[in-house]
Design a protein around this motif. Structure first.
Motif, mmCIF file in Angstrom:
data_model
loop_
_atom_site.group_PDB
_atom_site.id
_atom_site.type_symbol
_atom_site.label_atom_id
_atom_site.label_comp_id
_atom_site.label_asym_id
_atom_site.label_seq_id
_atom_site.Cartn_x
_atom_site.Cartn_y
_atom_site.Cartn_z
ATOM 1 N N TYR A 1 0.850 -1.345 0.208
ATOM 2 C CA TYR A 1 0.071 -0.101 0.039
ATOM 3 C C TYR A 1 0.790 1.166 -0.001
ATOM 4 N N HIS A 2 0.389 2.274 -0.859
ATOM 5 C CA HIS A 2 1.099 3.489 -0.837
ATOM 6 C C HIS A 2 0.106 4.587 -0.722
ATOM 7 N N SER B 1 -3.777 3.390 -0.991
ATOM 8 C CA SER B 1 -4.133 2.801 -2.228
ATOM 9 C C SER B 1 -3.177 1.337 -2.282
ATOM 10 N N LEU C 1 -0.953 -0.856 -4.016
ATOM 11 C CA LEU C 1 -0.026 -0.783 -5.492
ATOM 12 C C LEU C 1 0.486 -2.057 -5.654
ATOM 13 N N ARG D 1 1.736 -1.237 -10.804
ATOM 14 C CA ARG D 1 0.530 -1.385 -11.418
ATOM 15 C C ARG D 1 -0.477 -0.630 -10.524
ATOM 16 N N THR D 2 -1.182 0.354 -10.799
ATOM 17 C CA THR D 2 -2.078 1.014 -9.671
ATOM 18 C C THR D 2 -3.270 0.570 -9.731
ATOM 19 N N GLU D 3 -4.189 0.906 -8.775
ATOM 20 C CA GLU D 3 -5.673 0.157 -8.414
ATOM 21 C C GLU D 3 -6.515 0.630 -9.619
ATOM 22 N N ARG E 1 -3.362 0.913 -14.055
ATOM 23 C CA ARG E 1 -2.386 1.528 -15.092
ATOM 24 C C ARG E 1 -1.167 0.846 -14.573
ATOM 25 N N GLU E 2 -0.153 0.450 -15.723
ATOM 26 C CA GLU E 2 1.307 0.064 -15.440
ATOM 27 C C GLU E 2 2.204 1.153 -15.755
ATOM 28 N N TYR F 1 6.241 6.564 -11.348
ATOM 29 C CA TYR F 1 5.097 6.592 -10.217
ATOM 30 C C TYR F 1 5.663 7.315 -9.057
#
Length: 314
Positions: free
Chosen positions: A235-236, A239, A241, A290-292, A295-296, A302
């Motif tokens: 988590y970052h 959210s 990650l 890769r975000t929630e 998106r990679e 990032y």
């Protein structure tokens, strides 16, 4: 031989292909219904579709019942072959044929009995993985070994790589094992139970990164959870990650586990290890995330600024 089969997903599909190509009379197939479980939607070639395309009587069950026993008894197989059957088979089933039941398992038994053996073996840094054909008995994945084949694990291999290489062993090992059984030349070898290990089915929680692990262990976890498996995650800023690609840093870094520390090469170093305070540990070099919203991104795109922490909870 007259053969009945219990199997599921691509492992079962490859097993049924081997039985059909070997000229055996497949008299009954028992397979599980389709599942929405995250790990059971992967490598999901349909055993039922292959059986039905070849005119083989097929039963869909999550676990065997009286009808399965009745249908097996009527089919009178010489042998049952099982691969990736997900629930316990009772002795009235596995002892029913005159040659018993041959189970095909994707580990080098007695190690990694149970579930998701390739993933667990890669996480643990095993130098090789493989496939074992063994006779089924009362204990899960514990029966006498008929045949075993191994492949090496490379330093950059993912579970996806290992899946493709071990699944290719299924056809030959099934063919060869049945030839030994049919010819009466099989010499099963008892498993050394002092070397046995048994692993549970994986869930999403098992992919959560613990930054107190050494960086090399976390890097293997990330390779073990390669696409199309649910990726290792952290988590970052509240959210989730997912970490798609990482390696062990060249430098050694000290501080608190999970700290977003410094760029190195094409990635960003995260401090790792329970004893990171000593400054003797390599960090985890995150390269792609890769975000929630799926998106990679390159880690350097990032993580625009250094500082802050990756955590186990939001």
């Amino acid at each position: 031989m007259r053969v009945a089969m219990f199997g599921y997903q691509t492992w079962g599909h490859r097993t049924l292909e081997a039985l059909l190509s070997g000229g055996h009379e497949v008299v009954l197939v028992v397979t599980h219904p389709k599942s929405e479980h995250a790990y059971e939607k992967i490598w999901s070639d349909s055993v039922a579709d292959l059986a039905e395309a070849n005119g083989i009587p097929t039963i869909l069950r999550n676990r065997p019942d009286d009808e399965v026993v009745r249908r097996l008894t009527e089919a009178a197989p010489d042998l049952i072959v099982a691969n990736n059957w997900r629930t316990w088979l009772p002795p009235e089933i596995y002892d029913l044929p005159r040659h018993g039941t041959l189970n095909v398992h994707d580990s080098l038994l007695p190690a990694y009995a149970g579930f998701s053996p390739l993933i667990w073996a890669l996480i643990n840094g095993e130098p090789e993985v493989g496939v074992t054909a063994h006779m089924m008995d009362a204990d899960l994945d514990a029966g006498e070994i008929v045949l075993q084949r191994a492949i090496p694990v490379g330093p950059k291999d993912t579970t996806t790589d290992l899946f493709h290489r071990t699944v290719d062993l299924i056809g030959p090992i099934v063919t060869d094992a049945l030839e030994l059984i049919a010819s009466g030349t099989v010499e099963p070898v008892k498993q050394d139970r002092s070397k046995a290990s048994f692993f549970h089915k994986r869930s999403i929680e098992d992919s959560r990164i613990d930054w107190t692990w050494p960086a090399a262990d976390i890097e293997r976890l990330i390779r073990a959870q390669s696409d199309p498996y649910p990726n290792a995650f952290t988590y970052h800023r509240g959210s989730r990650l997912r970490i798609v690609q990482a390696s062990v840093s060249a430098g050694r870094y000290g501080g608190t586990p999970g700290r977003i520390f410094i760029p190195e090469g094409d990635g960003v170093v995260i401090v790792a290890g329970a004893d990171a305070r000593t400054g003797r540990n390599h960090g985890l070099l995150i390269e792609r995330v890769r975000t929630e919203d799926d998106r990679e991104l390159a880690a350097t795109d990032y993580f625009r600024t250094m500082g802050g922490y990756l955590t186990g909870t939001p």
